[in-house]
Design a protein around this motif. Structure first.
Motif, PDB file in Angstrom:
ATOM      1  N   ARG A 125       0.818  -1.219   0.000  1.00 24.08           N
ATOM      2  CA  ARG A 125       0.000   0.000   0.000  1.00 24.08           C
ATOM      3  C   ARG A 125       0.856   1.276   0.000  1.00 24.08           C
ATOM      4  O   ARG A 125       0.451   2.307   0.531  1.00 24.08           O
ATOM      5  N   LEU A 126       2.012   1.213  -0.637  1.00 25.63           N
ATOM      6  CA  LEU A 126       2.837   2.404  -0.810  1.00 25.63           C
ATOM      7  C   LEU A 126       2.264   3.248  -1.942  1.00 25.63           C
ATOM      8  O   LEU A 126       1.688   2.728  -2.902  1.00 25.63           O
ATOM      9  N   THR A 127       2.438   4.558  -1.864  1.00 25.87           N
ATOM     10  CA  THR A 127       1.711   5.448  -2.763  1.00 25.87           C
ATOM     11  C   THR A 127       2.302   5.585  -4.158  1.00 25.87           C
ATOM     12  O   THR A 127       1.582   5.902  -5.106  1.00 25.87           O
ATOM     13  N   ASP A 128       3.628   5.364  -4.297  1.00 22.19           N
ATOM     14  CA  ASP A 128       4.228   5.537  -5.621  1.00 22.19           C
ATOM     15  C   ASP A 128       5.533   4.769  -5.709  1.00 22.19           C
ATOM     16  O   ASP A 128       5.997   4.167  -4.732  1.00 22.19           O
ATOM     17  N   ALA A 129       6.132   4.794  -6.885  1.00 20.31           N
ATOM     18  CA  ALA A 129       7.369   4.050  -7.116  1.00 20.31           C
ATOM     19  C   ALA A 129       8.529   4.605  -6.304  1.00 20.31           C
ATOM     20  O   ALA A 129       9.432   3.866  -5.915  1.00 20.31           O
ATOM     21  N   ASP A 130       8.529   5.915  -6.045  1.00 22.82           N
ATOM     22  CA  ASP A 130       9.588   6.501  -5.228  1.00 22.82           C
ATOM     23  C   ASP A 130       9.536   5.949  -3.807  1.00 22.82           C
ATOM     24  O   ASP A 130      10.570   5.614  -3.221  1.00 22.82           O
ATOM     25  N   ALA A 131       8.319   5.861  -3.253  1.00 19.80           N
ATOM     26  CA  ALA A 131       8.163   5.308  -1.907  1.00 19.80           C
ATOM     27  C   ALA A 131       8.586   3.840  -1.893  1.00 19.80           C
ATOM     28  O   ALA A 131       9.216   3.368  -0.941  1.00 19.80           O
ATOM     29  N   ALA A 132       8.257   3.116  -2.956  1.00 17.78           N
ATOM     30  CA  ALA A 132       8.655   1.707  -3.046  1.00 17.78           C
ATOM     31  C   ALA A 132      10.173   1.575  -3.089  1.00 17.78           C
ATOM     32  O   ALA A 132      10.748   0.681  -2.468  1.00 17.78           O
ATOM     33  N   ALA A 133      10.839   2.487  -3.805  1.00 15.96           N
ATOM     34  CA  ALA A 133      12.302   2.459  -3.882  1.00 15.96           C
ATOM     35  C   ALA A 133      12.922   2.690  -2.511  1.00 15.96           C
ATOM     36  O   ALA A 133      13.870   2.012  -2.113  1.00 15.96           O
ATOM     37  N   ARG A 134      12.389   3.671  -1.798  1.00 15.11           N
ATOM     38  CA  ARG A 134      12.930   3.980  -0.465  1.00 15.11           C
ATOM     39  C   ARG A 134      12.754   2.801   0.490  1.00 15.11           C
ATOM     40  O   ARG A 134      13.683   2.431   1.218  1.00 15.11           O
ATOM     41  N   MET A 135      11.558   2.216   0.492  1.00  8.68           N
ATOM     42  CA  MET A 135      11.294   1.139   1.437  1.00  8.68           C
ATOM     43  C   MET A 135      12.025  -0.146   1.055  1.00  8.68           C
ATOM     44  O   MET A 135      12.411  -0.930   1.921  1.00  8.68           O
ATOM     45  N   LYS A 136      12.245  -0.356  -0.223  1.00 15.08           N
ATOM     46  CA  LYS A 136      13.027  -1.526  -0.639  1.00 15.08           C
ATOM     47  C   LYS A 136      14.447  -1.431  -0.096  1.00 15.08           C
ATOM     48  O   LYS A 136      14.992  -2.396   0.448  1.00 15.08           O
ATOM     49  N   ALA A 137      15.046  -0.245  -0.238  1.00 17.83           N
ATOM     50  CA  ALA A 137      16.394  -0.032   0.285  1.00 17.83           C
ATOM     51  C   ALA A 137      16.400  -0.158   1.806  1.00 17.83           C
ATOM     52  O   ALA A 137      17.334  -0.735   2.396  1.00 17.83           O
ATOM     53  N   TYR A 138      15.381   0.373   2.440  1.00 22.98           N
ATOM     54  CA  TYR A 138      15.279   0.315   3.899  1.00 22.98           C
ATOM     55  C   TYR A 138      15.220  -1.127   4.381  1.00 22.98           C
ATOM     56  O   TYR A 138      15.953  -1.511   5.308  1.00 22.98           O
ATOM     57  N   TRP A 139      14.374  -1.943   3.770  1.00 24.69           N
ATOM     58  CA  TRP A 139      14.214  -3.318   4.236  1.00 24.69           C
ATOM     59  C   TRP A 139      15.438  -4.172   3.920  1.00 24.69           C
ATOM     60  O   TRP A 139      15.775  -5.086   4.676  1.00 24.69           O
ATOM     61  N   ARG A 140      16.114  -3.884   2.845  1.00 20.66           N
ATOM     62  CA  ARG A 140      17.370  -4.594   2.579  1.00 20.66           C
ATOM     63  C   ARG A 140      18.379  -4.313   3.683  1.00 20.66           C
ATOM     64  O   ARG A 140      19.061  -5.216   4.182  1.00 20.66           O
ATOM     65  N   GLU A 141      18.457  -3.055   4.087  1.00 19.71           N
ATOM     66  CA  GLU A 141      19.390  -2.670   5.146  1.00 19.71           C
ATOM     67  C   GLU A 141      18.991  -3.300   6.478  1.00 19.71           C
ATOM     68  O   GLU A 141      19.840  -3.837   7.208  1.00 19.71           O
ATOM     69  N   ARG A 142      17.697  -3.246   6.807  1.00 21.91           N
ATOM     70  CA  ARG A 142      17.239  -3.762   8.096  1.00 21.91           C
ATOM     71  C   ARG A 142      17.349  -5.287   8.174  1.00 21.91           C
ATOM     72  O   ARG A 142      17.664  -5.841   9.225  1.00 21.91           O
ATOM     73  N   LEU A 143      17.093  -5.974   7.079  1.00 28.09           N
ATOM     74  CA  LEU A 143      17.230  -7.430   7.103  1.00 28.09           C
ATOM     75  C   LEU A 143      18.694  -7.835   7.215  1.00 28.09           C
ATOM     76  O   LEU A 143      19.017  -8.876   7.807  1.00 28.09           O
ATOM     77  N   ALA A 144      19.585  -7.025   6.667  1.00 26.08           N
ATOM     78  CA  ALA A 144      21.009  -7.273   6.844  1.00 26.08           C
ATOM     79  C   ALA A 144      21.388  -7.128   8.305  1.00 26.08           C
ATOM     80  O   ALA A 144      22.181  -7.918   8.864  1.00 26.08           O
ATOM     81  N   ALA A 145      20.804  -6.103   8.966  1.00 21.45           N
ATOM     82  CA  ALA A 145      21.053  -5.910  10.391  1.00 21.45           C
ATOM     83  C   ALA A 145      20.470  -7.060  11.206  1.00 21.45           C
ATOM     84  O   ALA A 145      21.076  -7.503  12.192  1.00 21.45           O
ATOM     85  N   LEU A 146      19.318  -7.552  10.805  1.00 25.09           N
ATOM     86  CA  LEU A 146      18.701  -8.707  11.470  1.00 25.09           C
ATOM     87  C   LEU A 146      19.585  -9.932  11.367  1.00 25.09           C
ATOM     88  O   LEU A 146      19.821 -10.639  12.360  1.00 25.09           O
ATOM     89  N   LYS A 147      20.105 -10.163  10.191  1.00 30.49           N
ATOM     90  CA  LYS A 147      20.987 -11.318   9.971  1.00 30.49           C
ATOM     91  C   LYS A 147      22.233 -11.211  10.849  1.00 30.49           C
ATOM     92  O   LYS A 147      22.642 -12.194  11.504  1.00 30.49           O
ATOM     93  N   GLU A 148      22.824 -10.033  10.891  1.00 32.20           N
ATOM     94  CA  GLU A 148      24.035  -9.844  11.698  1.00 32.20           C
ATOM     95  C   GLU A 148      23.747 -10.088  13.176  1.00 32.20           C
ATOM     96  O   GLU A 148      24.544 -10.706  13.884  1.00 32.20           O
ATOM     97  N   LEU A 149      22.599  -9.608  13.639  1.00 31.10           N
ATOM     98  CA  LEU A 149      22.233  -9.772  15.050  1.00 31.10           C
ATOM     99  C   LEU A 149      22.028 -11.237  15.409  1.00 31.10           C
ATOM    100  O   LEU A 149      22.574 -11.734  16.403  1.00 31.10           O
ATOM    101  N   LEU A 150      21.233 -11.936  14.592  1.00 29.27           N
ATOM    102  CA  LEU A 150      20.887 -13.326  14.937  1.00 29.27           C
ATOM    103  C   LEU A 150      22.037 -14.293  14.747  1.00 29.27           C
ATOM    104  O   LEU A 150      22.107 -15.306  15.446  1.00 29.27           O
ATOM    105  N   GLU A 151      22.926 -13.982  13.834  1.00 25.47           N
ATOM    106  CA  GLU A 151      24.045 -14.912  13.578  1.00 25.47           C
ATOM    107  C   GLU A 151      25.266 -14.612  14.430  1.00 25.47           C
ATOM    108  O   GLU A 151      26.234 -15.383  14.428  1.00 25.47           O
ATOM    109  N   ALA A 152      25.222 -13.509  15.192  1.00 28.06           N
ATOM    110  CA  ALA A 152      26.377 -13.137  16.035  1.00 28.06           C
ATOM    111  C   ALA A 152      26.591 -14.182  17.114  1.00 28.06           C
ATOM    112  O   ALA A 152      25.646 -14.724  17.685  1.00 28.06           O
TER     113      ALA A 152
END
Length: 227
Positions: free
Chosen positions: A200-227
């Motif tokens: 339910r994002l409003t446009d492609a720009d918002a989708a681009a921002r959130m895609k980058a955000y979730w890639r970063e956050r999932l990387a942080a999740l992986k680092e935390l759980l595998e530490a």
């Protein structure tokens, strides 16, 4: 969405002036502009126009993609909604429901009725996934447990809608205007995959921002759980 609607208005204005078909008028405008509308934002969001697999669509439906597009053009497809187009393919031409949806989306994108990545309700979504070397229950817990979630997703305001351990997690994001749909799949006893869809994002720009955000956050999740 505003830019897309503006472009469609320009196409129809040209049609009125020149008598060209929708397809011809659209192509002439695109040739002058030298680019597709929403192309930059869509590319940044990692979304592309749907390309129908020609051999498969012909085998399963009896026609190739361009043949379906021409048939829909003759019917006046650009003046109909997504639901009306898909229903006609099913009811009038006997196309299987899944293929009817695929043809409809590809047609809408090809005719400028829908930007790449845009769903039939007009919204966009952003997705990201990550394989993490922990059991699937632990990966699910990283989303469901508030204190653990805060360690890799700090400051995020989430209102849980449904949580079905260890398979799925659904929540409202921030002000509730967008939603998270998260799925978990076990690869083996000590490895699992998480996939996040931010809807339910409003446009492609918002989708681009959130895609980058979730890639970063999932990387942080992986680092935390595998530490």
């Amino acid at each position: 969405m505003t830019r897309q609607k503006s472009f469609k208005t320009r196409v129809r204005t040209r049609m009125d002036k020149t008598g060209e078909s929708y397809t011809t008028a659209r192509r002439q405008l695109l040739d002058k502009a030298g680019t597709e509308p929403e192309q930059t934002a869509a590319a940044a969001a990692g979304v592309r126009a749907l390309q129908l697999p020609e051999a498969a669509v012909r085998e399963r439906t009896g026609r190739g993609g361009e043949e379906w597009f021409a048939l829909l053009d003759a019917w006046g497809g650009t003046g109909h909604t997504h639901t009306e187009i898909a229903r006609r393919l099913v009811e009038e031409h006997g196309v299987d429901g899944w293929w009817a949806q695929s043809i409809t989306v590809a047609y809408e994108q090809a005719r400028g009725m829908r930007a790449p990545g845009q769903k039939s309700d007009g919204y966009f979504s952003a997705g990201a996934s990550k394989t993490v070397a922990v059991p699937v229950d632990r990966l699910f817990e990283a989303f469901a447990d508030t204190s653990l979630r805060e360690r890799w997703l700090p400051g995020a305001r989430i209102k849980v809608r449904t949580a079905s351990a260890p398979k799925s997690f659904r929540a409202d994001w921030e002000d509730g205007s967008t939603r998270l749909v998260v799925g978990f799949t076990a690869k083996d006893e000590a490895k699992a995959v998480v996939g996040v869809a931010h809807e339910r994002l409003t446009d492609a720009d918002a989708a681009a921002r959130m895609k980058a955000y979730w890639r970063e956050r999932l990387a942080a999740l992986k680092e935390l759980l595998e530490a």
